[in-house]
Design a protein around this motif. Structure first.
Motif, short mmCIF file in Angstrom:
data_model
loop_
_atom_site.label_atom_id
_atom_site.label_comp_id
_atom_site.label_asym_id
_atom_site.label_seq_id
_atom_site.Cartn_x
_atom_site.Cartn_y
_atom_site.Cartn_z
N ASP A 1 0.91 -1.22 -0.05
CA ASP A 1 0.09 -0.16 -0.01
C ASP A 1 0.87 1.32 0.08
OD1 ASP A 1 0.87 0.40 2.52
OD2 ASP A 1 -0.75 -0.64 3.52
N GLU A 2 0.25 2.59 0.19
CA GLU A 2 1.11 3.70 0.07
C GLU A 2 2.02 4.01 1.30
OE1 GLU A 2 -2.92 4.04 2.56
OE2 GLU A 2 -2.12 3.33 0.41
N ASN A 3 1.89 3.08 2.41
CA ASN A 3 3.07 2.88 3.17
C ASN A 3 3.79 1.80 3.24
OD1 ASN A 3 2.17 5.27 4.70
ND2 ASN A 3 0.30 4.42 5.64
N THR A 4 4.21 1.38 2.16
CA THR A 4 5.00 0.12 1.92
C THR A 4 6.22 0.60 1.19
OG1 THR A 4 3.34 -1.37 2.07
CG2 THR A 4 5.36 -2.18 1.25
N VAL A 5 7.24 0.34 1.73
CA VAL A 5 8.60 0.68 0.63
C VAL A 5 9.46 -0.54 0.55
CG1 VAL A 5 10.59 2.18 0.73
CG2 VAL A 5 8.67 3.23 1.55
#
Length: 592
Positions: free
Chosen positions: A511-515
Motif C-alpha cells: 500500500d502507500e505506506n510500503t517501501v
C-alpha cells in the motif's frame, strides 16, 4: 651303484660322483631353454614397466609444478614449459646424496617430505581451480575452510544425502592418495638419481642453461614464458596471503570503529521513512548476468517489464541501479553483512569480527530509532541464528517458525512465495500493529536450481502442503547438473520465480505506506555466467509515495525495476551511509 651317491641320511640322490646332476634328475634341454626365455621376458617386462612408472613419476612431478590455479590458464601450452623448480629440485637431491649412503634414513625422510610438500601444493592448486570455477578467486588458506562445509551441503542437496556424503569422503581420500602418489614419485626419482648421478648432474646443467637462456630472451608460447617459475610464485602468493589475512584483523578493527552515524541521536535516524513498512529483501544469486546475458536476460527482463507495467498502473514508482558485491558465486552472508554494516566484508574472518562487535547496521538503525518493530524472514536458516541480535531484529522467523508443511526444494527449505505469505500472516496482516522493518531472504534461486517451485494463486498457498505435488513434477538436481545449458535454463527460471513471488506480493498486499528495497546478493557461479559480468547485482527501490523517491533524486538511479547497462554502480558497502543520510539526519561535522 654307479651314478648315484648316498647322502648322510642314507638316501640316494641323482648326482654323479662328480657332483653333476645325471640321469632322470637332469631336465631336458628344451625345457631349460623355454624356462630361461620366459624368465627373460618377465625380466624385460619388469624393466619396461619400471621405466614406464619412472617416466610417469617424472611427468607427474613436472605437471604438478606447472599446474595453474585458474581455469582460463588450464591449457596444453601451460604444460609445455620448463619449470625451474624441477631443475633446482634435482640439484638439491643430488647435493643431499653426495657422500651419503643411498638408503640412509635421513635421506629417505627428506625425500619423502619434499614429495609430500609437492602433493600438498597440488591439492591447494586444485582447490584454487575449484574456487576459481565457483567464486572466481583463489582459495584462502586462512579464511575459506568454512566454505568447504558449504560445498559438502551443495553435494548433499544436488545428489542426495548419502551420495553427496560419499562423494565428499571420496574427494578427501583422493586428496590423500594424490599426496601419497606425489611423495612416492619423488622418492622413485631420487633413487634414479642415485643410480645415474653423473648423467643427472650433466642433464641438470644443460636444462638450467636452457632455462636461463629462455628467460633472458623472453621466449614464450601462448603468452606463457617457456622458462616457468609458477610454483615459486604460487608459494610466495600463499605466504603473502596468510600474512595479509593475519594483518587484516587489525586493519578491519580500525575500519569498524570509524562510524560517522554512531553518534546520531535515535530520534533523528530514518525520519524520512517514519510510518512506513520497509522491506529490505535479498534475492539469492540475482546478478547483472540475469539481466544482460543474451540467454538469460530476455525472460528475466520480461518478468520485470510486465510487473513494472502493472505496478505503475497501480500508482507505484521505482528506481534501479547496481551494487558491487564483495563475493561471487556464493557466500551470501558476506553480501548481507556488507550491505547492512557499511563495511567491506570480503571474508569469513571479517564477518566473525563484525558480528561479534557492536557496529550499527542498517537494520539495527531502525530498531535504535524506536519507530519500528524489526523482523527477519530467514527461510534458509534451519538452526539457531545468534546473528539476529547483532542485526537488531526483534524477532526472526526461520524455516521452523513459519508453519510450513511442504517439502524441501533441494537447498531451499521454504519456497519464496510461502515465505512472503507467512510474513503477511504472521506480522504484516495483523491489526493495530506498529510499522515494520523486515529483512527478507528469498532463497528459491539458490543453487542447485532444481526443482523449482511454481507461482501459485496466493489463496492456494495454505500451509505449503500443495508443494509436495509441485516438487514431484519438478526436475531432479542430478539430472539438471549433467548439462551446463540446463543449469543456465533452470537458473533463469529460478530468478524469474523469485522476482514473480516478490512483485506479485507487492501488487496484492502493498500500500502507500510500503517501501521495498530489493537486490541480489551476488552473481551465480561461472557455470551460469558465461560472459564476464563482474560482481554487480541489481538494486531497486519501489514505493507509492513520491516523497520517498524525491529524497534519493540526487542518486541518479534509473526509473523502473530493471537497471540499464549504464546505470550507476556503487560498492555495496557504501549503501548504508547513503541510505541513512537520505532518509535521516546527516552526522555532525567532526572537528579537524
Amino acid at each position: 651303484m654307479a651314478g648315484t651317491v648316498t647322502g648322510p641320511d642314507g638316501a640316494r640322490s641323482g648326482l654323479s660322483p662328480g657332483g653333476r646332476a645325471g640321469g632322470e634328475g637332469k631336465p631336458p634341454a628344451g625345457n631349460s631353454t623355454g624356462l630361461c626365455r620366459r624368465r627373460d621376458r618377465r625380466a624385460a617386462l619388469r624393466r619396461a614397466a619400471g621405466r614406464g612408472i619412472t617416466l610417469l613419476a617424472a611427468l607427474a612431478v613436472v605437471a604438478a609444478l606447472l599446474l595453474p590455479g585458474r581455469q582460463r590458464d588450464l591449457t596444453v601450452s601451460a604444460f609445455l614449459r620448463i619449470p625451474v623448480e624441477a631443475i633446482l629440485g634435482v640439484a638439491l637431491l643430488l647435493l643431499l646424496g653426495h657422500g651419503r649412503r643411498p638408503e640412509s634414513p635421513g635421506r629417505r625422510r627428506v625425500t619423502a617430505a619434499v614429495g609430500t610438500a609437492l602433493g600438498l601444493m597440488v591439492v591447494l592448486k586444485v582447490l584454487d581451480l575449484g574456487f576459481d570455477a565457483l567464486y572466481r578467486r583463489p582459495f584462502d588458506l586462512v579464511l575459506d575452510w568454512i566454505l568447504l562445509d558449504d560445498g559438502h551441503a551443495f553435494l548433499r542437496d544436488s545428489m542426495g544425502s548419502a551420495v553427496g556424503s560419499a562423494v565428499a569422503v571420496g574427494i578427501v581420500l583422493l586428496a590423500l592418495l594424490l599426496i601419497a602418489l606425489m611423495a612416492g614419485a619423488v622418492v622413485r626419482l631420487h633413487r634414479l638419481l642415485d643410480q645415474h648421478g653423473g648423467a643427472a648432474a650433466g642433464g641438470t646443467l644443460v636444462l638450467g642453461t636452457v632455462w636461463i637462456a629462455c628467460a633472458a630472451l623472453g621466449l614464450g608460447t601462448a603468452n606463457l614464458p617457456v622458462a616457468a617459475a609458477d610454483s615459486t610464485a604460487f608459494v610466495q602468493d600463499r605466504v603473502e596471503q596468510v600474512r595479509d589475512g593475519l594483518r587484516d584483523k587489525e586493519r578491519f578493527a580500525r575500519e569498524a570503529a570509524d562510524d560517522d552515524f554512531a553518534d546520531v541521536p535515535d530520534d533523528r535516524l530514518l525520519t524520512g521513512l517514519r510510518g512506513k513498512d520497509v522491506l529490505l529483501t535479498f534475492i539469492e544469486s540475482y546478478g547483472r548476468s540475469a539481466l544482460e546475458d543474451p540467454d538469460l536476460g530476455p525472460e528475466v527482463s520480461a518478468v520485470l517489464t510486465d510487473a513494472d507495467r502493472r505496478l505503475r498502473k497501480a500508482g507505484w514508482s521505482s528506481r534501479s541501479a547496481f551494487l558491487t558485491s564483495p563475493t561471487y558465486g556464493g557466500g551470501s552472508w558476506l553480501a548481507h553483512s556488507t550491505f547492512n554494516s557499511g563495511l567491506w566484508i570480503k571474508n569469513q574472518q571479517r564477518y566473525r569480527n563484525l558480528t561479534s562487535g557492536d557496529r550499527m547496521t542498517l537494520t539495527s538503525a531502525f530498531r535504535k530509532s524506536g519507530a519500528w518493530r524489526t523482523v527477519g524472514i530467514m527461510p534458509g536458516v534451519t538452526r539457531s541464528w545468534p546473528e539476529g541480535d547483532f542485526y537488531g531484529l526483534d524477532h526472526v522467523y526461520d524455516s521452523r517458525d513459519m508453519g510450513y508443511r511442504g517439502p524441501k526444494f533441494s537447498w531451499t527449505p521454504v519456497p519464496d512465495q510461502y515465505s512472503l505469505a507467512a510474513f503477511e500472516r504472521l506480522e504484516r496482516g495483523k491489526r493495530d500493529r506498529e510499522p515494520l522493518m523486515v529483512k527478507i531472504i528469498l532463497a528459491s534461486s539458490h543453487n542447485p536450481w532444481a526443482p523449482i517451485p511454481v507461482a501459485l494463486d496466493w489463496k492456494d498457498v495454505g500451509d505449503g502442503s500443495i508443494y509436495h505435488s509441485v516438487k514431484e513434477a519438478g526436475k531432479k538436481p542430478a539430472d539438471v547438473w549433467k548439462d551446463s545449458d540446463q543449469v543456465r535454463t533452470e537458473y533463469r527460471r529460478a530468478i524469474a520465480y523469485s522476482l514473480t513471488s516478490l512483485l506479485t506480493y507487492m501488487e496484492k498486499f502493498g500500500d502507500e505506506n510500503t517501501v521495498l528495497v530489493f537486490l541480489g546478493d551476488h552473481q551465480p557461479m561461472p557455470t551460469v555466467t558465461k560472459g564476464d559480468y563482474g560482481r554487480d547485482v541489481p538494486v531497486t527501490i519501489l514505493t507509492r509515495d513520491p516523497a520517498v523517491l524525491d529524497r534519493v533524486s540526487d542518486w541518479r538511479w534509473q526509473p523502473g525495476l530493471k537497471p540499464g547497462p549504464d546505470a550507476p554502480v556503487w560498492r555495496m558497502d557504501t549503501f548504508r551511509d547513503r541510505f541513512l543520510a537520505a532518509y535521516g539526519e546527516l552526522p555532525s561535522a567532526r572537528p579537524e
